[in-house]
Motif scaffolding. Structure first.
Motif, PDB file in Angstrom:
ATOM      1  N   GLU A 115     -27.724  -2.981  37.086  1.00  0.00           N
ATOM      2  CA  GLU A 115     -28.824  -2.024  36.866  1.00  0.00           C
ATOM      3  C   GLU A 115     -28.457  -0.989  35.818  1.00  0.00           C
ATOM      4  O   GLU A 115     -29.318  -0.355  35.226  1.00  0.00           O
ATOM      5  CB  GLU A 115     -29.124  -1.267  38.168  1.00  0.00           C
ATOM      6  CG  GLU A 115     -30.027  -1.985  39.128  1.00  0.00           C
ATOM      7  CD  GLU A 115     -30.259  -1.127  40.374  1.00  0.00           C
ATOM      8  OE1 GLU A 115     -30.323   0.125  40.263  1.00  0.00           O
ATOM      9  OE2 GLU A 115     -30.325  -1.726  41.455  1.00  0.00           O
ATOM     10  N   PHE A 116     -27.161  -0.745  35.641  1.00  0.00           N
ATOM     11  CA  PHE A 116     -26.723   0.357  34.783  1.00  0.00           C
ATOM     12  C   PHE A 116     -26.160  -0.091  33.442  1.00  0.00           C
ATOM     13  O   PHE A 116     -25.966   0.726  32.554  1.00  0.00           O
ATOM     14  CB  PHE A 116     -25.650   1.188  35.525  1.00  0.00           C
ATOM     15  CG  PHE A 116     -26.228   1.978  36.669  1.00  0.00           C
ATOM     16  CD1 PHE A 116     -26.613   3.299  36.493  1.00  0.00           C
ATOM     17  CD2 PHE A 116     -26.430   1.392  37.908  1.00  0.00           C
ATOM     18  CE1 PHE A 116     -27.165   4.026  37.537  1.00  0.00           C
ATOM     19  CE2 PHE A 116     -26.979   2.111  38.960  1.00  0.00           C
ATOM     20  CZ  PHE A 116     -27.356   3.431  38.776  1.00  0.00           C
ATOM     21  N   LEU A 117     -25.891  -1.372  33.318  1.00  0.00           N
ATOM     22  CA  LEU A 117     -25.338  -1.873  32.059  1.00  0.00           C
ATOM     23  C   LEU A 117     -26.390  -2.726  31.364  1.00  0.00           C
ATOM     24  O   LEU A 117     -26.604  -3.893  31.701  1.00  0.00           O
ATOM     25  CB  LEU A 117     -24.073  -2.707  32.324  1.00  0.00           C
ATOM     26  CG  LEU A 117     -23.380  -3.252  31.079  1.00  0.00           C
ATOM     27  CD1 LEU A 117     -22.917  -2.120  30.147  1.00  0.00           C
ATOM     28  CD2 LEU A 117     -22.194  -4.135  31.472  1.00  0.00           C
ATOM     29  N   GLY A 118     -27.078  -2.085  30.419  1.00  0.00           N
ATOM     30  CA  GLY A 118     -28.079  -2.808  29.655  1.00  0.00           C
ATOM     31  C   GLY A 118     -27.476  -3.327  28.361  1.00  0.00           C
ATOM     32  O   GLY A 118     -26.263  -3.308  28.177  1.00  0.00           O
ATOM     33  N   ALA A 119     -28.354  -3.814  27.480  1.00  0.00           N
ATOM     34  CA  ALA A 119     -27.901  -4.262  26.160  1.00  0.00           C
ATOM     35  C   ALA A 119     -29.063  -4.126  25.193  1.00  0.00           C
ATOM     36  O   ALA A 119     -30.222  -4.280  25.590  1.00  0.00           O
ATOM     37  CB  ALA A 119     -27.413  -5.707  26.233  1.00  0.00           C
ATOM     38  N   LEU A 120     -28.766  -3.808  23.968  1.00  0.00           N
ATOM     39  CA  LEU A 120     -29.818  -3.725  22.943  1.00  0.00           C
ATOM     40  C   LEU A 120     -29.988  -5.070  22.271  1.00  0.00           C
ATOM     41  O   LEU A 120     -29.005  -5.797  22.103  1.00  0.00           O
ATOM     42  CB  LEU A 120     -29.447  -2.687  21.893  1.00  0.00           C
ATOM     43  CG  LEU A 120     -29.684  -1.228  22.267  1.00  0.00           C
ATOM     44  CD1 LEU A 120     -29.364  -0.330  21.066  1.00  0.00           C
ATOM     45  CD2 LEU A 120     -31.128  -0.984  22.712  1.00  0.00           C
TER      46      LEU A 120
END
Ligand SMILES: Cc1cc2nc3c(=O)[nH]c(=O)nc-3n(C[C@H](O)[C@H](O)[C@H](O)COP(=O)(O)O)c2cc1C
Length: 184
Positions: free
Chosen positions: A179-184
């Motif tokens: 939930e806290f580690l996204g990616a662009l």
């Protein structure tokens, strides 16, 4: 799952809201402070300092809390007693340097980083610590007690003491890192 000592220390980190009356000596603190200073520091400005509050200094902080508040009677007594919850308080101060390269918020992040590393190092050395602020942390009476200069702000205190034998397990739930580690 990593098995290193650093991973374990960080993954098990917790605060201790209740501590005993034993506190690290200044000599015991010094190497921990030196290690915490290894935090990432843009421009190596060292924009922070710490103050030890022991014994009567904690009572003076309680008096400053009362002076800064509208509390009287029993409420004032309760407020005055708050700094007595630990034998040692470490005031965390950001001392913002004048810099065209390093913004104030970056310097605040360095000072906060020192405090976080120090709590971890204290726990590693078998001490209990909890970072506390409260609504009066930025009051004039509290500022004056700590002798803050221009460009300085108090970020709160690390309340430090011994870990009680009957201390309850920590309460914080683990997160779902997805939930806290996204990616662009
Ligand atoms: C800058 C800062 C200020 C804090 N101030 C308070 C405070 O005034 N009172 C409080 O109960 N917790 C405060 N906390 C939170 C506690 O230090 C602690 O993290 C929280 O109780 C959760 O416990 P844990 O660290 O064991 O998960 C503060 C934390 C930070 C980083």
């Amino acid at each position: 799952m990593p098995s290193s000592a650093v991973f374990h220390a960080v993954n098990c980190r917790r605060s201790y809201s209740r501590v005993t009356s034993f506190a690290p000596t200044r000599e015991e603190l010094l190497p921990l402070v030196a290690a915490a200073a290894r935090v990432a520091d843009h421009g190596a400005l060292r924009p922070w300092r710490l103050l030890e509050l022991r014994g009567a200094a904690r009572e003076r902080l309680g008096a400053a809390f009362v002076a800064a508040s509208a509390c009287v009677g029993d409420d004032a007594l309760k407020l005055a007693g708050k700094p007595l919850r630990a034998p040692l308080l470490l005031a965390v101060i950001v001392s913002r340097r004048v810099s065209v390269k390093v913004a104030d918020w970056e310097q605040d992040a360095v000072a906060a980083g020192v405090a976080h590393l120090l709590t971890l190092l204290l726990e590693d050395a078998d001490w209990g610590a909890m970072w506390r602020t409260g609504p009066l942390v930025r009051s004039a009476a509290v500022r004056e007690l700590h002798g803050l200069g221009d460009g300085e702000e108090l970020l709160g205190w690390l309340y430090v003491g011994g870990v009680p034998a009957d201390c309850k397990p920590g309460v914080r739930l683990s997160i779902d890192p997805e939930e806290f580690l996204g990616a662009l």
